[in-house]
Write an enzyme that holds these catalytic residues in place. Sequence first.
Site, PDB file in Angstrom:
ATOM      1  N   CYS A  67      -2.131  72.928 -18.875  1.00  0.00           N
ATOM      2  CA  CYS A  67      -1.458  71.726 -19.376  1.00  0.00           C
ATOM      3  C   CYS A  67      -1.160  71.818 -20.867  1.00  0.00           C
ATOM      4  CB  CYS A  67      -2.258  70.474 -19.061  1.00  0.00           C
ATOM      5  SG  CYS A  67      -3.883  70.474 -19.821  1.00  0.00           S
ATOM      6  N   ASP A 105      -5.574  74.282 -27.485  1.00  0.00           N
ATOM      7  CA  ASP A 105      -6.870  74.465 -28.135  1.00  0.00           C
ATOM      8  C   ASP A 105      -7.472  75.826 -27.809  1.00  0.00           C
ATOM      9  OD1 ASP A 105      -7.442  72.206 -29.744  1.00  0.00           O
ATOM     10  OD2 ASP A 105      -7.512  71.005 -27.920  1.00  0.00           O
ATOM     11  N   HIS A 126      -0.153  67.504 -32.599  1.00  0.00           N
ATOM     12  CA  HIS A 126       0.123  66.387 -31.690  1.00  0.00           C
ATOM     13  C   HIS A 126       1.389  65.633 -32.075  1.00  0.00           C
ATOM     14  CE1 HIS A 126      -3.885  67.281 -30.178  1.00  0.00           C
ATOM     15  NE2 HIS A 126      -3.342  66.878 -29.039  1.00  0.00           N
ATOM     16  N   GLU A 142     -10.698  74.713 -22.709  1.00  0.00           N
ATOM     17  CA  GLU A 142      -9.970  74.907 -23.964  1.00  0.00           C
ATOM     18  C   GLU A 142     -10.855  75.506 -25.044  1.00  0.00           C
ATOM     19  OE1 GLU A 142      -7.987  71.166 -24.759  1.00  0.00           O
ATOM     20  OE2 GLU A 142      -9.724  70.004 -24.223  1.00  0.00           O
TER      21      GLU A 142
END
Length: 601
Positions: A509, A462, A196, A438
């Site tokens: 996404c 993920d 992240h 995910e």
Amino acid sequence: MGGIRKEVVYSGTPVSRGIVFGPVHVVARGFSAPEVYPIANVARERERFEEALRRTRQQLDGLREHMESLSGNEEGRIFEAHMLVLEDPIVLEGVPTAIEKRRQNAEYCFYAVMQNQLESMRRIPDPFLRDRTTDIEDVCQRVLRNFDSEPDESASEAPEHQHILVAYDLTPSDTAAMDRHQVLGFATEQGSVTSHTAILARSLGIPAVVGLRNAVFNLHALDPCILDGYEGKLISNPTPDTVARYRALEELHQQRRAKLDKLRDLDAVTTDGRAITLSANIEFEHELDLVERSGAKGVGLFRTEFFLLESEECPDEEKQAALYSRVASRVAPSEVIFRTLDCGGDKVPGEPLSEPEPNPFLGWRGIRFSLDRKDLFKEQLRAILRAGASGRVGLMFPLISGIGEVREAKSLLADCVEELTARGEEFNPEIAVGAMIEVPSAAMVAADIAAEVDFLSIGTNDLVQYTVAVDRVNPRVAKLYRASHPGVIRLIKTVIDGASQHDIWTGVCGEMAGDLVFLPLLVGLGVDELSVGAPLVPTVKQAVRLLDFEKCSALAHSCLQASETGQIVQLCSEVARATYPELLQQEGGGATAPSFAVHPS
Ligand code: PEP
Ligand code: MG
């Protein structure tokens, strides 16, 4: 010391594009590198070192006594362990020797010796030893502060000038809190493209490189540097030739971006008419400026956890409703999709945990936390429903592993609709509800989930990590993290097929959506929507506009037959190179394609 330092090139993995020039500010894990300067008087530096040790011992003694008086021997032992660090010959002998050899100030020599020691400990696969590094870091910080006659509490604060930040590692919150005007770019020794921290860097448009070995130890404070977020390089003390070359490159990139910006108002549609909804991923409201400039069709993923976990306490329904409504009205008439709180993993936990989780990515994350903390979850759901009165709003649930979680979340949403109706609040009961896919188990039952929702959004970051069992932030196994694994591609196909059975749309996404190498494949597999960091939107739009859907479908067909990752990379890069060679060359493959897909060896 004192002479002109030589140019050194550190190579790592590029995670956020851009070229920046500036002095470096080095932050080791937990504490900053002290200032470094040449010294003439070795004896005096050794005395300063002794004095700092003496002060530290005194403080540790005081702390031990204090803890023992409060809670008995156990707690006091921590400081005994800290004291032992100071008795180690590496400190007692290593630092005076370093002062003698390096002829640099005592605090910098202490720092350098300790960094070296910490680095070797971090590499030992013994959890006990690795944990001890935290103790050592703590003591180091204390010793460094004790070099000043007035202990300087701001020793680890960022400098007040523009700089390139170099750190052993950065957390997503460090990145989120960065002052965009002061931090020109950053580089870390740890990290990966789908952490992240990297995702935030891309969203915020901060050039960044990760995986730079030994940079923290070898760089000197204020060294002039160039950070190349395209090629993944940090160049310290660049020669005038290198500077000139990079100035020219920077100019070239700017010209190319200016060209791409002209596409702002055009649609993302292939040459044979297949339209893709191209939207943006954001974490903060202020990114909406970038979204507007990028020409994205709305926001396909609003990672709400960055806002919700910013402060100690989760903002209440009112505060959330106000933010979501502002965002919805700014994005209107396009849609904004709020992802409900996705805490845990490499992000902040939803609430302080009494014990760290052994496997945070398999732990109390995403929807699992929300379903266990229904009160908090419902506040967020009501806030999103209320924002639906200000614009086109969707919501989606993260880390769904099966249909039970979707049903439970939807039932809570229905309760919220009733509660808001009873309160007479203005809201939209009809907002689109989606599930993020995910987790492989959810991908396998995507058709069942599709019957319950209005859209599916594939979180490839993920999905890849869980399908190939590779921690997305662990650089040691980064080479196994492959979006192009045939298992991943077939799962994506299963999801798209599941969604089409129920006439709902599928988006992607995760970072794979912005990867120019895999773009033809995703389009060919039949995704309807792609959501990428705002700075990437123009590039992806240009690429989509050059693609031919029929060719992409044929590529997808071949990739679904492939049994090896390498074959898929090869097939995809052939199409990408034939379709937009320049774009690929200038932008690189993106986050998930191995660089050899772009520059085959
Ligand atoms: C993903 O997993 O692909 C995703 C978009 O969510 P995040 O990166 O926030 O986990
Ligand atoms: Mg995710």
